[in-house]
Design an enzyme around this catalytic site. Structure first.
Site, PDB file in Angstrom:
ATOM      1  N   GLU A  39       7.744   1.813  -5.374  1.00 29.76           N
ATOM      2  CA  GLU A  39       9.087   2.532  -5.195  1.00 29.76           C
ATOM      3  C   GLU A  39      10.079   1.950  -6.426  1.00 29.76           C
ATOM      4  O   GLU A  39      10.064   0.894  -6.486  1.00 29.76           O
ATOM      5  CB  GLU A  39       9.821   2.176  -3.824  1.00 29.76           C
ATOM      6  CG  GLU A  39      10.856   2.793  -3.356  1.00 29.76           C
ATOM      7  CD  GLU A  39      11.410   2.461  -2.079  1.00 29.76           C
ATOM      8  OE1 GLU A  39      10.742   1.761  -1.397  1.00 29.76           O
ATOM      9  OE2 GLU A  39      12.496   2.472  -2.000  1.00 29.76           O
ATOM     10  N   ARG A 264      -1.761  -8.323   1.591  1.00 32.53           N
ATOM     11  CA  ARG A 264      -1.095  -8.527   0.301  1.00 32.53           C
ATOM     12  C   ARG A 264      -1.278  -9.872   0.000  1.00 32.53           C
ATOM     13  O   ARG A 264      -1.560 -10.658   0.625  1.00 32.53           O
ATOM     14  CB  ARG A 264       0.295  -8.242   1.007  1.00 32.53           C
ATOM     15  CG  ARG A 264       1.065  -9.218   1.993  1.00 32.53           C
ATOM     16  CD  ARG A 264       2.496  -8.561   2.486  1.00 32.53           C
ATOM     17  NE  ARG A 264       3.377  -8.343   1.382  1.00 32.53           N
ATOM     18  CZ  ARG A 264       4.150  -7.351   1.353  1.00 32.53           C
ATOM     19  NH1 ARG A 264       3.514  -6.079   1.537  1.00 32.53           N
ATOM     20  NH2 ARG A 264       5.108  -7.374   0.192  1.00 32.53           N
ATOM     21  N   LYS A 274      11.299  -7.615  -2.819  1.00 35.77           N
ATOM     22  CA  LYS A 274      11.977  -6.966  -3.923  1.00 35.77           C
ATOM     23  C   LYS A 274      13.733  -7.161  -3.606  1.00 35.77           C
ATOM     24  O   LYS A 274      14.432  -7.592  -4.578  1.00 35.77           O
ATOM     25  CB  LYS A 274      11.710  -5.595  -4.359  1.00 35.77           C
ATOM     26  CG  LYS A 274      10.725  -5.625  -4.829  1.00 35.77           C
ATOM     27  CD  LYS A 274      10.531  -4.013  -5.376  1.00 35.77           C
ATOM     28  CE  LYS A 274       9.903  -3.105  -4.288  1.00 35.77           C
ATOM     29  NZ  LYS A 274       9.702  -1.756  -4.634  1.00 35.77           N
TER      30      LYS A 274
END
Ligand code: ATP
Ligand code: MG
Length: 560
Positions: A39, A264, A274
């Protein structure tokens, strides 16, 4: 042709096993298509690198392709500067996507058509409940949600409202399009999830064309299908989304992409969100997304990490099905291994003190040959100037040394790297007792490259010739957070664990003159000190270096 690995002794991770099984059974004609879907709302970090090394890696391992797809469905937080940074990072890491750069926003028309299809099948409805009102209808794990008052609108009314939503007749958040699935599902994502919301906002690619924007689940899976993605690899938090992913495929009768989840990457002493990294940037705790202390790929590059070392790290970490935390020391091990093979050894003195060779003729100088990298003969040799006045590290001299001190002290002998043996004769101090000059004599027959077998002494020091030395600034880094899990405390914000000493700037360093020719981001080993690189701030009149990592794993010792 897609030929599975042939070595019988190989060990496959679970994703490779799935892919090989699919190839064997001829699923999708043996085709392998993956994608990396960032994204564009921030810079990529080392966790993303793990994801895209896997996405591109699986594709190339099995003769397939990996698309780069920007998941740009949120016009509020996204920006083209992020798109550019992401492209640069993936290229830097050595991956190519050729002409396969896609954007979820390119599919907005198609997604809209899909929505009309769902509405037409009675599987989606326009809901006018506010977010709070929707929350109020929520049940529990054991109790179903209560239906929205708008759940049983007619297909015609839903179609009419949805078209008008798209045409901009309604205000932000006044309506949503929701899938009509199962309010009693044990999977909350199946309880009439929202597909579209209204945002009268400018999008960095579609401009003002749209005022309805798809939610993640609606855009992501369908983008996979549109691109014919065979194996859609994502992180474990998407496990509960998988049922919805498959429901859309079934209801829309589109390409059956398969979602596969892996753990992850979590790194000790590091945050990866982020949003939180953006906060560090915005609040000035770091100098930017490329601050060498950041876990971003921009930060790691500036710090001196190489793509090879990051790829080696992601390979070492492997693919897991369960959450875990990797010691950041493993990442440092990988860069050390890589730079040991490739970085030229040069001499730099970070905390200089003058050393004067009393028996070396005034005005004389000579060039001494030194190897660039003992690990790599092909790196060759270079000449370094030697003269009567040198700089050595202040820490390499002790007036009252303990036993087994092999550096310089009154009356002791040491070798100057690639040069002569010297003996300390006396020191000169200023009024405060601080040593200003160390006076030595040298043994002219002791040059390390001389024909006579050189004498051996225990200690070897690095040095630079004072009249030839260049001034430099050196930036030393420590962990950005002083807690192994800064994000893992219930009652404390991660900001409370910021390490106030994560950056030390030393401004009066002296480095050998060959470094004038070094380019931004070149990797070096400063002899005895560690691995460094040339910071982009470096200019001929003021060289600037970053410390990438020490020569040895000092952390393991610090932690225990
Ligand atoms: P956000 O909270 O903004 O969604 P994100 O890190 O998930 O953050 P994306 O741009 O959606 O950001 O991530 C792109 C891809 O990278 C996703 O497929 C995601 O699963 C993967 N990814 C993100 N963080 C990690 C991580 N720490 N380890 C492995 N993969 C990750
Ligand atoms: Mg995400």
């Amino acid at each position: 042709m897609n030929v599975p690995k042939s070595d019988e002794a190989r060990s496959l991770n679970f994703i490779e096993q799935i892919v090989e099984e699919d190839i064997k059974t001829g699923k999708h004609g043996g085709r392998v298509q993956t994608r990396f879907p960032p994204e564009p709302n921030g810079y990529l970090h080392i966790g993303h690198a793990k994801a895209f090394c896997l996405d591109f890696g699986i594709a190339s391992e099995y003769g397939g392709k990996c698309n780069l797809r920007f998941d740009d469905t949120n016009p509020i937080t996204e920006d083209t500067s992020y798109v550019d940074a992401i492209r640069k990072d993936i290229k830097w890491m050595g991956f190519e996507w050729d002409d396969r750069e896609f954007y979820a926003s390119d599919y907005f028309d198609q997604l809209y058509e899909f929505a009309l299809k769902l509405i037409g099948k009675g599987k989606a409805y326009v809901c006018q409940l506010s977010a709070e009102e929707v929350n109020a209808t929520r049940g529990t794990d054991f109790e179903p949600d209560r239906p929205s008052a708008y759940r049983d609108r007619s297909i015609e009314e839903n179609l009419d409202l949805f078209v008008r939503m798209k045409n901009g007749e309604f205000a932000n958040d006044s309506m949503t399009l929701r899938a009509k699935i199962d309010l009693a599902s044990t999977n909350m994502h199946m309880r009439d999830p929202i597909l579209y919301r209204i945002r009268h906002a400018h999008h960095h690619r579609t401009g003002d064309k749209w005022c309805i924007y798809p939610m993640y689940d609606w855009a992501h899976g369908q983008s996979d299908s549109i691109e014919g993605v065979t194996h859609s690899l994502c992180t474990l938090e998407f496990v509960p989304h998988r049922q919805l992913y498959e429901w859309f495929i079934q209801e829309l009768e589109i390409f059956p992409s398969r979602q596969i989840e892996f753990a992850r990457l979590n790194l000790s002493y590091t945050i990866m969100s982020k949003r939180k990294l953006l906060q560090l940037v915005n609040e000035g705790h770091v100098t930017g997304w490329d601050d060498p202390r950041m876990p971003t790929l921009h930060g790691l590059r500036r710090r001196g990490y190489t793509p090879e070392s990051i790829r080696a790290f992601t390979a070492l970490v492997g693919i897991a099905k369960r959450e875990n935390v990797i010691d950041v020391a493993l990442l440092e091990f990988c860069i050390r291994e890589d730079l040991n093979k490739s970085a030229h050894r040069v001499m730099a003195v970070l905390n200089p003190v003058k050393l004067i060779i009393d028996n070396y003729p005034v005005g004389q100088s000579e060039l001494l040959e030194t190897v660039n990298n003992p690990e790599d003969e092909s790196a060759g040799t270079r000449q370094i100037p030697f003269s009567r006045e040198l700089y050595i590290e202040r820490d390499d001299f002790m007036e009252d040394p303990p036993k087994k001190y092999f550096r310089l002290s009154p009356g002791s002998e040491v070798r100057l790297k690639s040069a002569y043996i010297i003996k300390c004769e006396s020191v000169i101090k200023d009024a405060d007792g601080q040593i200003t000059e160390i006076h030595v004599t040298y043994d002219p027959s002791s040059h390390s490259g001389s024909a006579v077998a050189p004498r051996k002494v225990k200690g070897t020091l690095h040095w630079v010739s004072a009249p030839d030395a260049l001034d430099a600034e050196v930036r030393l880094y420590d962990r950005l957070f002083n807690d192994p899990d800064p994000d893992g405390h219930k009652d404390q914000n991660f900001m409370e664990f910021l390490n106030p000493d994560s950056l030390t700037v030393i401004t009066n360093c002296k480095v050998e003159p060959s470094l004038m020719a070094a380019n931004h981001l070149d990797h070096l080993q400063f002899t005895r000190l560690g691995y460094f690189n040339v910071d982009p701030d470096s200019k001929p009149e003021k060289l600037v270096f970053n410390k990438t990592v020490g020569l040895k794993d000092t952390w393991a010792r610090q932690i225990t």
